[in-house]
Design a protein around this motif. Structure first.
Motif, mmCIF file in Angstrom:
data_model
loop_
_atom_site.group_PDB
_atom_site.id
_atom_site.type_symbol
_atom_site.label_atom_id
_atom_site.label_comp_id
_atom_site.label_asym_id
_atom_site.label_seq_id
_atom_site.Cartn_x
_atom_site.Cartn_y
_atom_site.Cartn_z
ATOM 1 N N PRO A 157 17.428 -19.653 20.323
ATOM 2 C CA PRO A 157 16.201 -19.118 20.931
ATOM 3 C C PRO A 157 15.641 -20.058 22.011
ATOM 4 N N LEU A 158 15.365 -19.499 23.188
ATOM 5 C CA LEU A 158 14.864 -20.329 24.290
ATOM 6 C C LEU A 158 13.495 -20.910 23.967
ATOM 7 N N LYS A 159 12.742 -20.185 23.143
ATOM 8 C CA LYS A 159 11.421 -20.694 22.748
ATOM 9 C C LYS A 159 11.550 -22.044 22.056
ATOM 10 N N ASP A 160 12.588 -22.183 21.236
ATOM 11 C CA ASP A 160 12.824 -23.465 20.570
ATOM 12 C C ASP A 160 13.115 -24.566 21.576
ATOM 13 N N GLU A 161 13.774 -24.173 22.659
ATOM 14 C CA GLU A 161 14.066 -25.160 23.692
ATOM 15 C C GLU A 161 12.790 -25.593 24.411
ATOM 16 N N ILE A 162 11.877 -24.650 24.610
ATOM 17 C CA ILE A 162 10.580 -25.031 25.192
ATOM 18 C C ILE A 162 9.894 -26.038 24.264
ATOM 19 N N ASP A 163 9.944 -25.759 22.949
ATOM 20 C CA ASP A 163 9.355 -26.701 21.988
ATOM 21 C C ASP A 163 10.014 -28.075 22.074
ATOM 22 N N TYR A 164 11.325 -28.056 22.281
ATOM 23 C CA TYR A 164 12.043 -29.330 22.395
ATOM 24 C C TYR A 164 11.547 -30.125 23.609
ATOM 25 N N THR A 165 11.384 -29.439 24.763
ATOM 26 C CA THR A 165 10.870 -30.169 25.934
ATOM 27 C C THR A 165 9.440 -30.627 25.678
ATOM 28 N N ASN A 166 8.654 -29.824 24.949
ATOM 29 C CA ASN A 166 7.301 -30.270 24.584
ATOM 30 C C ASN A 166 7.349 -31.618 23.885
ATOM 31 N N LYS A 167 8.283 -31.695 22.952
ATOM 32 C CA LYS A 167 8.396 -32.902 22.137
ATOM 33 C C LYS A 167 8.754 -34.105 23.015
ATOM 34 N N GLU A 188 11.953 -17.240 32.033
ATOM 35 C CA GLU A 188 12.768 -16.399 31.141
ATOM 36 C C GLU A 188 11.941 -15.913 29.951
ATOM 37 N N VAL A 189 11.201 -16.842 29.366
ATOM 38 C CA VAL A 189 10.481 -16.524 28.136
ATOM 39 C C VAL A 189 9.144 -15.831 28.424
ATOM 40 N N TYR A 190 8.509 -16.224 29.525
ATOM 41 C CA TYR A 190 7.220 -15.615 29.879
ATOM 42 C C TYR A 190 7.281 -15.008 31.284
ATOM 43 N N PRO A 191 8.088 -13.977 31.465
ATOM 44 C CA PRO A 191 8.210 -13.405 32.808
ATOM 45 C C PRO A 191 6.916 -12.705 33.205
ATOM 46 N N ASP A 192 6.710 -12.581 34.501
ATOM 47 C CA ASP A 192 5.518 -11.908 34.986
ATOM 48 C C ASP A 192 5.905 -10.559 35.557
ATOM 49 N N SER A 193 5.096 -9.573 35.235
ATOM 50 C CA SER A 193 5.426 -8.220 35.696
ATOM 51 C C SER A 193 5.102 -8.030 37.172
ATOM 52 N N SER A 194 4.044 -8.697 37.667
ATOM 53 C CA SER A 194 3.689 -8.502 39.076
ATOM 54 C C SER A 194 4.658 -9.263 39.973
ATOM 55 N N VAL A 195 4.843 -8.729 41.168
ATOM 56 C CA VAL A 195 5.824 -9.291 42.091
ATOM 57 C C VAL A 195 5.370 -10.652 42.618
ATOM 58 N N GLY A 196 6.298 -11.564 42.783
ATOM 59 C CA GLY A 196 5.988 -12.824 43.463
ATOM 60 C C GLY A 196 5.643 -13.965 42.525
ATOM 61 N N ASN A 197 4.989 -13.669 41.389
ATOM 62 C CA ASN A 197 4.660 -14.753 40.463
ATOM 63 C C ASN A 197 5.865 -15.113 39.613
ATOM 64 N N LYS A 198 5.916 -16.370 39.230
ATOM 65 C CA LYS A 198 7.077 -16.824 38.471
ATOM 66 C C LYS A 198 6.882 -16.640 36.981
ATOM 67 N N ILE A 199 5.658 -16.942 36.536
ATOM 68 C CA ILE A 199 5.379 -16.962 35.101
ATOM 69 C C ILE A 199 4.135 -16.120 34.848
ATOM 70 N N ALA A 200 4.057 -15.520 33.678
ATOM 71 C CA ALA A 200 2.855 -14.780 33.291
ATOM 72 C C ALA A 200 1.638 -15.690 33.434
ATOM 73 N N GLU A 201 0.554 -15.130 33.954
ATOM 74 C CA GLU A 201 -0.578 -15.984 34.311
ATOM 75 C C GLU A 201 -1.152 -16.795 33.142
ATOM 76 N N ARG A 202 -1.221 -16.161 31.992
ATOM 77 C CA ARG A 202 -1.776 -16.873 30.834
ATOM 78 C C ARG A 202 -1.002 -18.172 30.593
ATOM 79 N N LYS A 203 0.322 -18.063 30.680
ATOM 80 C CA LYS A 203 1.172 -19.226 30.446
ATOM 81 C C LYS A 203 1.033 -20.227 31.601
ATOM 82 N N LEU A 204 0.938 -19.690 32.798
ATOM 83 C CA LEU A 204 0.809 -20.557 33.975
ATOM 84 C C LEU A 204 -0.433 -21.440 33.857
#
Ligand SMILES: [Zn+2]
Lengths: 549, 335
Positions: A157-167, A188-204
């Protein structure tokens, strides 16, 4: 070949070393010959595996030997269980080699090879091996790549990899590899639906806070600052038509795009007059493969009267209306702040404003920290490049002093922002550009300026009029007095240029002017106060235009 | 917790100027003694070693110090049945040494000495569906190999006419390796590394596809490789190195941003990495020299306009006159 310090040694020590190496070499040659013997006889057996071990244990770059071992596993007619055991013992051997040389391409690839050969690979163990090696060196890019290989093959799971980088980041913010990994994982894990943004705003917004914590903890570590710039900025702009020009005599349509395209993309374009598709031929403005500006010559002339012309190319479309009396018409797209930066929601603007205030405080504590100053500039650019422009200009000026090695970068950055702001506010439809006194060292975004007939760049810091200038099909008057220009080879064959003024520059020889002979309509060139002005008048007599020296 | 900048400081006894003659003697005697330990231990990369030495001597205007006939017959002896080249006879072939072989023969204007078509077939056989290239039959994928393929085909004149590879997919793969910092890694997802930046920028330049690059973003990352000593590192928080200095500098040259670093202090760093006793250039001041770093040191100085050196082509890392003779036009961005 890296990091071997040269030590002064006595003649005795040298002789001792020579002898030692001589005996080492003897053994080495014996093993190598035994190895090639095996290869030439095509014997892929345990004996060969032992021979190659002796070399690879200390010299893991010997790729022919790794290849030999691969062949042993591939060719072996042994029972499957025995092969599986051989592959597993290979993993143990590779691990011992990696301990000697954790950056060996050959070792890591051998490991990938073996894992893909195994019937039941133990991916969990491989991930632990990565943890171990990254604990030892968290910037080992070979190991990071191997980790991504393991994750993708084991559907980790990529989410686990995000946790690993957190650590990793929590234990040490200065970890460029981890920040890099996040830049791949988050979209990959938090894609954004609107065009042009890389990550969902909440996560950004969360990510902005994390990275802010990082650079507040260690303001001298560049990793977090680079990452922050990525969070602020945007990737490539979207394709759009910047301008469309239509002329009846001669019958042409000239289209300028934000992003350059190839001839084959042009051939797909559709040109319509009053709704009817017309055929014709597209031509680029120079010999380059990719061009922003393309001219269409219709097979049948564009008719008289009130007409509407549209152009659909590379997924974008625009149209233009020609009045009865017009011979030509130009239509330029409207530009706003969003033309050059990502649009921000109110929530994001609020976060950026808060960040700006925090960075100002940090700047007061550490006035010489260039990363803080540059990030202030980037934040201002993201919030409102027009409102903050004079402050951005001052900050960039101070960076030229704090970080003098990169002063030309800061000057060029300032030039870009200055031209962008001008484009946002300008009336491009008027076809005249006054860019005097902007302090610019380069002219960027010329694709926005293609329609110009008059351009004044006087009193700037330009050093050359290079190939970016080749793009002006209608430019009649070009002024660039009082710059630092030493080269003008970009003015080659400008088709409409009539008047050129280059007073008070650094043009030093008559040869530099030779490209001007290729401008078919050039009538007058002014070159007062240049080193070349003092040359004998005779030198200039062959030019087909009037010269003022 | 605070980051300490990793860098080097110069000792007092560093060489003052560019020691052209000592480098000529270092390279031209390298490998004369076939029993030399260093020489024997590097057999697995011999053909690249020859390219490094030969290019260095050519830049230093001393190409005639080498035995041309001997070198050409060695190169010929490295071509395998598969068509590719091995680093030395008996070793396995790979695309890395295939490029080195072609570079050496192009400099000598002796491509006819080998079976070029067979080499081209070998290169084309290494391309994958997604446009990437393997280094050899064993399947390791890396953007370095994309560069080797594109550069080799350009040198033998088969990139624009009768091209045996899918260049569109080749470009797409390279672009898929682009990162948040504008740089490139070995494979999609890999971290940016200036060696890889050199390969990807170089391949895109040869293919006239540089518009895929965000030159301002990449240029910023590249110019931040310069450390207070003047030397350049390969990635953030790493030590400066003469070879990385070349990869960063030449990439900057291709995207028209060489003025974004302080060239004078980079020159001093390379000068300080020379060994006045043995000749040659090391990875950094005070270390042992080798032919690899000697080439990239000399090449860097050439690119920065050092006098009495032949002009270098930043993409092929070969003398410009050779590239001109082959009528190859690389794409170079201007400011
Ligand atoms: Zn190095």
């Amino acid at each position: 070949m890296h990091g071997r310090v040269k030590v002064k040694t006595s003649a005795e020590q040298q002789e001792e070393k020579r002898k030692e190496r001589q005996s080492k070499l003897k053994i080495f040659r014996k093993v190598i010959n035994a190895f090639f013997n095996k290869v030439s006889k095509e014997e892929y057996d345990n004996d060969g595996l032992e021979i190659t071990k002796q070399i690879l244990a200390s010299n893991s770059d010997y790729s022919s030997m790794w290849n030999y071992r691969k062949k042993c596993f591939a060719n072996s007619e042994k029972p499957k269980s025995e092969i599986e055991a051989m592959l597993n013992s290979e993993l143990t051997f590779i691990e011992s080699c990696l301990r000697n040389n954790p950056k060996s391409y050959g070792c890591w690839h051998q490991r990938c090879f073996v894992l893909l050969k195994l019937k039941t690979p133990d991916w969990k163990r491989e991930l632990q091996l990565c943890n171990l090696f990254l604990q030892f060196d968290d910037r080992n890019f070979h190991c990071w790549d191997y980790r991504r290989f393991v994750c993708s093959h084991s559907n980790h799971p990529l989410k686990d990899e995000i946790d690993y980088t957190n650590k990793l980041i929590e234990s040490n913010f200065s970890n460029y590899s981890s920040w890099h990994y996040r830049s791949k994982l988050l979209p990959e894990v938090y894609p954004d639906s609107s065009v042009g943004n890389k990550i969902a705003e909440r996560k950004l917004l969360e990510e902005l806070e994390l990275v802010q914590n990082a650079f507040f903890t260690d303001p001298n570590d560049q990793s977090a600052w680079f990452y922050h710039k990525w969070l602020l900025g945007r990737g490539h702009p979207m394709q759009s038509i910047l301008s469309l020009h239509v002329s009846r005599f001669p019958s042409t349509l000239t289209c300028t795009l934000r992003k350059p395209i190839k001839e084959e993309d042009c051939q797909q374009a559709l040109v319509r007059v009053n709704g009817t598709v017309i055929s014709g031929k597209w031509k680029p403005h120079s010999s380059a493969c990719y061009m922003n500006t393309w001219t269409f010559t219709p097979h049948e002339k564009i008719g008289t009267g009130l007409i509407s012309v549209s152009c659909q190319v590379d997924g974008v479309e625009t149209q233009i209306t020609m009045e009865i009396d017009d011979n030509e018409a130009l239509c330029c797209a409207k530009n706003t702040i969003e033309t050059f930066c990502e649009s921000s929601s109110d929530a994001k603007l609020l976060v950026l404003e808060e960040e700006l205030n925090s960075c100002r405080e940090l700047n007061e504590l550490e006035p010489d920290n260039k990363w803080v100053v540059l990030t202030l500039v980037f934040l201002m650019k993201a919030i409102d490049p027009i409102r903050f422009f004079s402050e951005m200009k001052e900050l960039l000026k101070s960076l030229c002093i704090i970080d003098s090695k990169r002063s030309c970068y800061y000057q060029d950055l300032h030039s870009k922002y200055a031209v962008e702001n001008w484009i946002i506010c300008a009336d491009l439809q008027s076809r005249k550009a006054d860019l005097r006194n902007k302090g610019i060292t380069r002219l960027c975004h010329v694709e926005f300026l293609v329609g110009l007939t008059h351009l004044d760049l006087s009193h700037n810091k330009l050093k050359a009029l290079g190939s970016t200038f080749l793009v002006f099909p209608w430019l009649q008057e070009l002024k660039a007095d009082d710059n630092e220009i030493t080269e003008i080879d970009g003015l080659k064959a400008l088709p409409s240029l009539i008047t050129l003024s280059l007073n008070s520059n650094a043009l030093s020889s008559v040869e530099l002017l030779s490209c001007l002979s290729t401008c078919p309509n050039l009538q007058h060139v002014s070159l007062k106060s240049n080193p070349v002005s003092s040359c004998e008048k005779d030198y200039f007599k062959n030019f087909p235009f009037r010269l003022t020296l | 917790m605070g980051t300490i900048v990793k860098d080097v400081t110069f000792k007092n006894d560093i060489p003052k100027g560019f020691l052209s003659d000592t480098h000529v003697s270092y390279i031209s005697t390298y490998g004369k003694d076939k029993d030399d330990y260093e020489y024997c231990m590097t057999e697995y990369l011999r053909l690249s070693g020859i390219y490094w030495g030969l290019t260095t001597l050519d830049l230093l205007n001393n190409l005639d110090k080498l035995d041309k006939a001997e070198i050409i017959s060695f190169v010929v002896s490295c071509q395998t049945d598969e068509g590719g080249f091995s680093p030395s006879p008996r070793h396995d072939c790979s695309i890395l040494y295939t490029l080195s072989a072609i570079q050496v023969l192009c400099t000598y204007d002796q491509l006819d000495a080998i079976d070029v078509n067979k080499a081209i077939k070998y290169i084309a056989s290494l391309q994958n569906e997604d446009g990437s290239f393997c280094g050899d039959v064993w399947g390791e994928v890396d953007t370095r190999f994309s560069f080797c393929a594109v550069a080799s085909l350009a040198l033998v004149g088969r990139l624009w006419t009768d091209c045996p590879i899918n260049t569109k997919h080749c470009v797409e793969f390279i672009v898929s390796c682009m990162n948040f910092d504008g740089g490139f890694g070995c494979r999609p997802g890999s971290e940016t590394h200036s060696g890889q930046v050199y390969c990807c920028v170089g391949a895109l330049s040869i293919l006239h596809e540089l518009h895929h690059i965000d030159a301002d973003l990449l240029g910023w990352w590249l110019c931040e490789r310069q450390l207070p000593s003047g030397g350049l590192n390969g990635r953030p928080e790493k030590l400066p190195d003469v070879c990385y200095s070349w990869w960063v500098l030449s990439s900057l040259a291709v995207i028209g941003k060489m003025h974004w670093i302080d060239q004078e202090s980079l020159k001093s760093f390379i000068i300080a990495s020379q060994d006045p006793e043995t000749g040659g250039i090391a990875d950094r001041p005070g270390d042992m020299v080798d032919p690899f770093h000697t080439l990239f040191g000399v090449a860097g100085l050439s690119l920065m306009g050092q006098t009495n050196l032949k002009k270098i082509n930043p993409v092929f890392c070969m003398p410009q006159y050779v590239i001109d003779r082959l009528a190859i036009n690389v794409e170079i961005l201007t400011i």
